[in-house]
Enzyme design. Structure first.
Site, PDB file in Angstrom:
ATOM      1  N   LYS A 220       0.482 -15.482  15.952  1.00  0.00           N
ATOM      2  CA  LYS A 220       0.090 -14.831  17.206  1.00  0.00           C
ATOM      3  C   LYS A 220       1.069 -15.223  18.315  1.00  0.00           C
ATOM      4  O   LYS A 220       1.464 -16.393  18.417  1.00  0.00           O
ATOM      5  CB  LYS A 220      -1.341 -15.254  17.569  1.00  0.00           C
ATOM      6  CG  LYS A 220      -1.947 -14.540  18.771  1.00  0.00           C
ATOM      7  CD  LYS A 220      -3.398 -14.969  18.945  1.00  0.00           C
ATOM      8  CE  LYS A 220      -4.074 -14.309  20.131  1.00  0.00           C
ATOM      9  NZ  LYS A 220      -5.482 -14.743  20.279  1.00  0.00           N
TER      10      LYS A 220
ATOM     11  N   SER B  48      -8.891 -11.130  20.651  1.00  0.00           N
ATOM     12  CA  SER B  48      -7.549 -10.820  21.109  1.00  0.00           C
ATOM     13  C   SER B  48      -6.486 -10.873  20.012  1.00  0.00           C
ATOM     14  O   SER B  48      -5.377 -10.391  20.178  1.00  0.00           O
ATOM     15  CB  SER B  48      -7.151 -11.784  22.229  1.00  0.00           C
ATOM     16  OG  SER B  48      -7.125 -13.135  21.755  1.00  0.00           O
TER      17      SER B  48
ATOM     18  N   SER C 230     -11.975 -14.565  19.210  1.00  0.00           N
ATOM     19  CA  SER C 230     -10.723 -13.821  19.063  1.00  0.00           C
ATOM     20  C   SER C 230     -10.073 -13.913  17.687  1.00  0.00           C
ATOM     21  O   SER C 230      -9.093 -13.228  17.431  1.00  0.00           O
ATOM     22  CB  SER C 230      -9.713 -14.262  20.130  1.00  0.00           C
ATOM     23  OG  SER C 230     -10.094 -13.772  21.389  1.00  0.00           O
TER      24      SER C 230
END
Length: 484
Positions: A79, A154, A178
């Site tokens: 990420k 997210s 997330s």
């Protein structure tokens, strides 16, 4: 089964037996990226040359007779809110569009030591603030099961990449769901470890008392393998817990007879899609059939988790994001009249709408006259929520419920209604407030879309969670389904 859809443990066995090379695996994943990335848009930055070089070094080590670590040669996506030395780290924000860190996050160092192959940096909601991966400053990521729908957020880029074969494993961060919510939407395994189990050194902070790095994987075995690499004490992180990290693969056993599992009624009540409830009821039947004792329980302060979270997290974000001022790194506004004007213009132009919303919420909650009425009250509610879990774990080994109240929704459907977007995380927020571990595993389909089953455990009870998740997985085939 194509190489890019194989699990890490399958690929490791093939590497050891010399059926394939690490370079072949890496090239297969990049070929897959070329096939589907224009439809999915999971990556902000790809590191193909570095990845091929890493794979070749693994092949050389194997040829020299070295024993390969379990993740050696395995393609992993990261990420884009975790620092990567020499590789752009943007947090999907204009304000960090050109930031190249001079150091690696602790988890990157551990992946490098394990000889994993880093494929690239995945898309996210800006600064990890969002539930749909639509808040990125660059582009929205699409759900591989239906590209008109969101992958969750997210960590939507990481979840989508694993689901569609653009990575074998991935790292995400979980502040209020997330990792788990996109894992549910994309039909993969996603785990939020106990707060403090994985170092946050080099993770760009959103809400420091809530953020936790965790794995995405195709199955529970791969999840355990990645946990073995990233978990453990780190003296560079003051919130890292000094504990003896177990071998998480030792918990991968099918026997869960007499395990006590509680189903909080608040997680199966109003607001949960009936089709999602039906999938979870079938999962409960699987556990009962395997000999687990499944009973209803209650977490009475669950309804206060959302308002408490949206005071605590934005308050911490307001503090953490004050460092982005255009002076030392990142975006700087041009043609500012003076220093104060430069600060204001930089932050106004550099941050997106959702990040600005949360900064303003947090600054207001911390302001004189409102601190006690809002932020301090939210901290007290957080204590009550943790006490709910503590009481439940006196009786139960695990708690079970849906990961999300809904399946993946259409892109743009909730963007104009922040409260509706926030409600999507109602089943995951309390776990972060309490600091406990939880996993989302594929549990079935509703309207041709994946549904995630969430298992929650005691602090540092990842082993019990993995055991129950593995038993479910071995007696169902939901994790085998792939997006068309």
């Amino acid at each position: 089964m194509p190489l890019y859809y194989s699990t890490a443990h399958q690929l490791h066995d093939m590497l050891v037996s010399k059926e394939i090379s690490a370079e072949e695996i890496t090239r297969a994943v990049f070929n897959r990226i070329e096939q589907v990335e224009d439809k999915i848009r999971a990556y902000i930055t790809l590191t193909k040359d570095q990845a091929i070089s890493s794979a070749r070094s693994v092949d050389k080590a194997r040829a020299a007779g070295e024993e390969l670590p379990l993740l050696a040669g395995i393609p992993v996506a990261v990420k884009d809110n975790m620092c990567t030395q020499g590789v752009r780290t943007t947090c999907a924000s204009k304000i960090l569009y050109n930031y190249i860190p001079p150091y690696n996050a602790a988890v990157l160092e551990r992946l490098n030591e394990a000889r994993a192959v880093i494929i690239g940096k995945t898309n996210l909601d800006e600064f990890a603030m969002g539930s749909s991966c639509e808040n990125s400053a660059f582009f929205a990521t699409c759900n591989p099961w239906d590209t008109d729908r969101v992958p969750g957020g997210s960590s939507g880029g990481s979840a989508a990449a694993v689901a569609v074969g653009e990575a074998v494993l991935a790292l995400g961060s979980d502040t209020g769901g997330s990792i788990r919510q996109p894992a549910s939407f994309c039909g993969v395994v996603g785990m939020k470890p106990t707060y403090g189990a994985v170092s946050r050194y080099g993770l760009v902070a959103y809400a420091s008392s809530l953020d936790q790095i965790g794995p995405f994987a195709r199955d529970v075995t791969d999840c355990a393998w990645l946990l073995n690499v990233i978990c453990g004490h780190d003296p560079k992180d003051s919130t890292s817990a000094p504990y003896d990290t177990p071998d998480y693969t030792s918990f991968l056993k099918e026997d869960i007879k007499s395990m006590k599992i509680g189903v909080p009624r608040e997680y199966m009540g109003e607001g949960i899609d009936p089709a999602v409830k039906e999938v979870i009821r079938k999962a409960i039947n699987v556990y009962s059939g395997l000999g687990a004792v499944v009973e209803e329980t209650t977490l009475p302060h669950t309804e206060y988790a959302l308002p408490a979270y949206y005071l605590i997290a934005p308050a911490e974000a307001s503090s953490n994001l004050a460092r982005y001022d255009g002076v030392r790194y990142g975006y700087r506004a041009e043609n500012a009249g003076d220093l104060a004007d430069m600060f204001m213009q930089t932050r106004s132009e550099g941050f997106g709408a959702e990040v600005k919303r949360r900064i303003m919420l947090g600054t207001y909650a911390l302001s004189a006259g409102y601190y006690d009425a809002y932020y301090n009250q939210a901290l007290k509610v957080r204590t009550l929520i943790k006490a709910d879990f503590d009481r439940a774990f006196e009786k139960f080994d695990l708690l079970l419920g849906p990961t999300s109240p809904v399946t993946a929704f259409k892109r743009g459907e909730k963007m104009d209604d922040p409260l509706q977007m926030y409600m999507v995380d109602i089943c995951t927020l309390a776990v972060n407030l309490a600091g406990i571990p939880a996993i989302s595993i594929p549990a079935g389909m509703a309207d041709k879309l994946p549904v995630g089953l969430q298992l929650m455990g005691r602090p540092f009870g990842e082993g019990d969670i993995l055991r129950a998740a593995y038993a479910f997985e071995q007696n169902t085939d939901h994790h085998c389904k792939l997006p068309e």
